[in-house]
Design an enzyme around this catalytic site. Sequence first.
Site, PDB file in Angstrom:
ATOM      1  N   ASP A  40      -2.359  -9.892   9.328  1.00 15.80           N
ATOM      2  CA  ASP A  40      -1.645  -9.181   8.270  1.00 15.80           C
ATOM      3  C   ASP A  40      -2.525  -9.014   7.026  1.00 15.80           C
ATOM      4  O   ASP A  40      -3.253  -9.931   6.639  1.00 15.80           O
ATOM      5  CB  ASP A  40      -0.405 -10.014   7.915  1.00 15.80           C
ATOM      6  CG  ASP A  40       0.512  -9.343   6.932  1.00 15.80           C
ATOM      7  OD1 ASP A  40       1.106  -8.316   7.297  1.00 15.80           O
ATOM      8  OD2 ASP A  40       0.647  -9.844   5.797  1.00 15.80           O
TER       9      ASP A  40
ATOM     10  N   GLU B 233      -4.658  -5.498  10.341  1.00 14.74           N
ATOM     11  CA  GLU B 233      -3.995  -4.462   9.547  1.00 14.74           C
ATOM     12  C   GLU B 233      -4.924  -4.025   8.428  1.00 14.74           C
ATOM     13  O   GLU B 233      -5.203  -4.796   7.516  1.00 14.74           O
ATOM     14  CB  GLU B 233      -2.685  -4.992   8.947  1.00 14.74           C
ATOM     15  CG  GLU B 233      -1.918  -3.906   8.224  1.00 14.74           C
ATOM     16  CD  GLU B 233      -0.852  -4.425   7.272  1.00 14.74           C
ATOM     17  OE1 GLU B 233       0.133  -3.717   7.061  1.00 14.74           O
ATOM     18  OE2 GLU B 233      -1.005  -5.528   6.710  1.00 14.74           O
TER      19      GLU B 233
HETATM   20  C1  GLC Z   1       2.058  -6.208   5.887  1.00 14.64           C
HETATM   21  C2  GLC Z   1       3.290  -6.196   6.775  1.00 14.64           C
HETATM   22  C3  GLC Z   1       4.481  -5.931   5.912  1.00 14.64           C
HETATM   23  C4  GLC Z   1       4.607  -7.061   4.910  1.00 14.64           C
HETATM   24  C5  GLC Z   1       3.313  -7.229   4.110  1.00 14.64           C
HETATM   25  C6  GLC Z   1       3.296  -8.528   3.390  1.00 14.64           C
HETATM   26  O1  GLC Z   1       1.816  -4.995   5.313  1.00 14.64           O
HETATM   27  O2  GLC Z   1       3.145  -5.274   7.814  1.00 14.64           O
HETATM   28  O3  GLC Z   1       5.660  -5.796   6.663  1.00 14.64           O
HETATM   29  O4  GLC Z   1       5.666  -6.797   4.035  1.00 14.64           O
HETATM   30  O5  GLC Z   1       2.175  -7.219   4.925  1.00 14.64           O
HETATM   31  O6  GLC Z   1       3.113  -9.585   4.301  1.00 14.64           O
END
Ligand code: GLC
Length: 469
Positions: free
Chosen positions: A182, A241
Amino acid sequence: MTWWRRGVIYEIYPRSFQDSDGDGVGDLRGITARLPYLRALGVDAIWLTPIYQSPQADFGYDISDHTAVDPQYGSLDDFDALVAAAHAQELRVLLDYVPNHTSDQHRWFREHPDWYYWRDEPNNWRAAFGGSAWERVGDRYYLHTYLREQPDLNWRNPEVRAAMLDVLRFWLDRGVDGFRVDAMRQLLKDPDWRDNPVNPDWDGVDPFESLLKVHSADLDEVQDVVAEIRSVIGDRLMVAEVYSPIERLVRYYGKNGNGAQLPFNFHLITTPWDAAAIADLVERYEAALPEGAWPNWVLGNHDRPRVASRVGTAQARVAAMLLLTLRGTPTLYYGDELGMIDGPDTGHDPGGRDGERTPMQWTAGGGFTTGEPWLPYGDLSVNVQDEPAMLRLHRDLIALRREFAEADYRTLHADDGVLAYARGDHHAVALNLTGEPRPLPVHGERLLSTHLDGGAERLRADEGVVLRI
Ligand code: GLC
Ligand code: MG
């Protein structure tokens, strides 16, 4: 070829996939019960968004214990049973790893304040869900890139690194096949805490975008942390991500493959639904890939409006064909195989993302829970039990793509609303991105149409075809 190059990843939002105990919240036993459905769909791996103990301020992305399952979702025993059942059905299991922040209810936040970022004065950084990124406690401020309930961890502190890398080892020892990491870009911040510059192109909508995050995200040094995380994950899969332009995104593959095997490529979500624009994106991405890097594609996730809502129900079939025939590993968001559309924003999520998180539609009556679902169902006229054409199309595409999973990509045509490309020497794909008939720019034997029939001489409105050439 490793499994994740040929495979399809399926994202499950556990809260909304299948409830097993009637409390209206999806859970691990529910997922285990639905594995045969995923097996029949043909996907190779499931990625579960966070299942750990959490106050649920950000629905699991605010973790208060990294090595416990939240009781709403089940227990560690349920998790072990899920992994065993998945492996018995040749499905891999990926977990969500959230290194940038914890919950403010994590004991670390009380016991180790120096594991977080504290300052006497805030700077101008903004939080992703609104307001300042700094929260005052007494006469000091702590940093939170997301909610104030999600303080950022200080990855410059070696104790933090050690503790967080141990979290990976805990789950690797339990047999997981990899992680989706993440907020990978956010992990390190400017040591001098400089203000972010104003974004000259800001459209005035989201204040978070009013500044360029040059000092709060995507620092060059983040690559060292990427490599460190990868060294613990080893031969298992690391997905990351990374919302960044292509030139920055591809850096997350690392040097000589010491980074993520799959830094998420989200560019199909934001590129205009236009043949020339998509062809240009694919070519720029393919050209930017470092030696040995494997591409990947995403059409939707739990943070973005669903693809069928973005491009429309008719074009959603064409979009599915694109996702599943481009070169690279596709990630499919649960429910997109039915063409589910966004539900209303019911105010549960502080980031306004309820719409894309409505319960999976198993039957005309819902089938997600025997109780009251935590979010209202969408339009149940599309559901798994009725085998909609969209679902059959996904099964056929996932089976067919194995014939050319490794083959090169080559654009054949990108004009007048039609995108066509070859995959190797024996397959071609032609997609009509418009609602009107178009000439077919490439000829061959039709293997599959989005209309699931033999097809016609031309491309019909909203039709895509896979051909043997
Ligand atoms: C990422 C996740 C999202 C979350 C954020 C904070 O972007 O995909 O859903 O709110 O991180 O952890
Ligand atoms: Mg439940």
